[in-house]
Write an enzyme that holds these catalytic residues in place. Structure first.
Site, PDB file in Angstrom:
ATOM      1  N   CYS A  84     -74.564   6.833 -91.506  1.00 50.45           N
ATOM      2  CA  CYS A  84     -76.084   7.076 -91.349  1.00 50.45           C
ATOM      3  C   CYS A  84     -76.711   7.372 -92.308  1.00 50.45           C
ATOM      4  O   CYS A  84     -76.525   8.135 -92.578  1.00 50.45           O
ATOM      5  CB  CYS A  84     -76.854   7.481 -89.781  1.00 50.45           C
ATOM      6  SG  CYS A  84     -78.531   7.536 -90.080  1.00 50.45           S
ATOM      7  N   GLU A 119     -78.098  -0.326 -90.770  1.00 52.93           N
ATOM      8  CA  GLU A 119     -77.067  -0.222 -90.993  1.00 52.93           C
ATOM      9  C   GLU A 119     -76.361  -1.458 -91.502  1.00 52.93           C
ATOM     10  O   GLU A 119     -76.623  -2.403 -91.368  1.00 52.93           O
ATOM     11  CB  GLU A 119     -75.361  -0.090 -90.160  1.00 52.93           C
ATOM     12  CG  GLU A 119     -74.456   0.248 -90.373  1.00 52.93           C
ATOM     13  CD  GLU A 119     -74.061   1.295 -91.403  1.00 52.93           C
ATOM     14  OE1 GLU A 119     -74.196   0.937 -92.006  1.00 52.93           O
ATOM     15  OE2 GLU A 119     -73.986   2.796 -90.861  1.00 52.93           O
TER      16      GLU A 119
END
Length: 208
Positions: A2, A98
């Site tokens: 992340c 992502e």
């Protein structure tokens, strides 16, 4: 992994959602958050609080930033261990990003949010640090786990999402190790909305 998230909610929504009693900030900058920026975090030290903390633990002589901690090793690694046992927090977000590797140096951005909630509770840890001007500041990292079935086609890792009924348990210092281990392993079956975005250059960041 992340490495970027969006927080666009008003502080009043965060205070209501997490039943916060103490405000150490009155507002924050809405928008995308990147490593090294200060972002709102929710923590519990006597009472539920919201404050700002800088994203990333410094590492090595060149002070590289470690922005994620692996759930599999976070209870054991010296950099994370103490913070995990005494400094668990939640990083509120509306969605995280992502990038899927499509080959030929092409990565496609995806936006990931929850179907049944405007806010995602990203699980993290924090600790007190001293900045370059000898001032005290809080710093945090986001915990990652193996990707669940929804995320696996995009990336092998994903941030730890604390489910609504586990928020209080995650934040309390008195929570047993057995329960914490279960939360770390239970990052699956999240009802996610995954939106494919535009082709975007992905900056590789160090992850432990």
């Amino acid at each position: 992994m992340c490495g970027r998230f969006l927080l666009d909610s008003d502080i009043e929504e965060i205070i209501s959602t997490y039943r916060i009693f103490k405000k150490e900030i009155d507002s924050f900058d809405k928008g995308d958050y990147y490593p090294s920026q200060k972002a709102p975090i929710v923590l519990e030290k006597g009472e539920r609080s919201i404050t700002l903390a800088k994203w990333g633990f410094p590492y090595g002589s060149k002070k590289k930033l470690v922005i994620n901690g692996r759930a599999e090793t976070i209870m054991d690694k010296p950099m994370f261990k103490n913070a995990f046992y005494s400094g668990r927090c939640i990083i509120p977000a509306n969605l995280f990003y992502e990038w899927k590797d499509e080959g030929n140096r092409k990565k496609i951005m995806h936006k990931i949010s929850l179907q049944d909630s405007n806010l995602i509770s990203l699980g993290g840890i924090y600790k007190l640090s001293i900045d370059e001007n000898s001032n005290k500041q809080l710093i945090f990292v986001i915990i990652t786990t193996e990707a669940d079935k929804n995320m696996r086609s995009i990336h092998s890792r994903m941030p730890l999402i604390i489910k609504e009924d586990m928020v209080d348990i995650w934040l309390k210092d008195s929570t047993s190790i057995q329960v914490l281990k279960k939360i770390l392993k239970d990052n699956k079956d999240n009802d996610l909305i995954i939106e494919k975005g535009e082709d975007e250059k992905h900056q590789q960041l160090k992850m432990f």
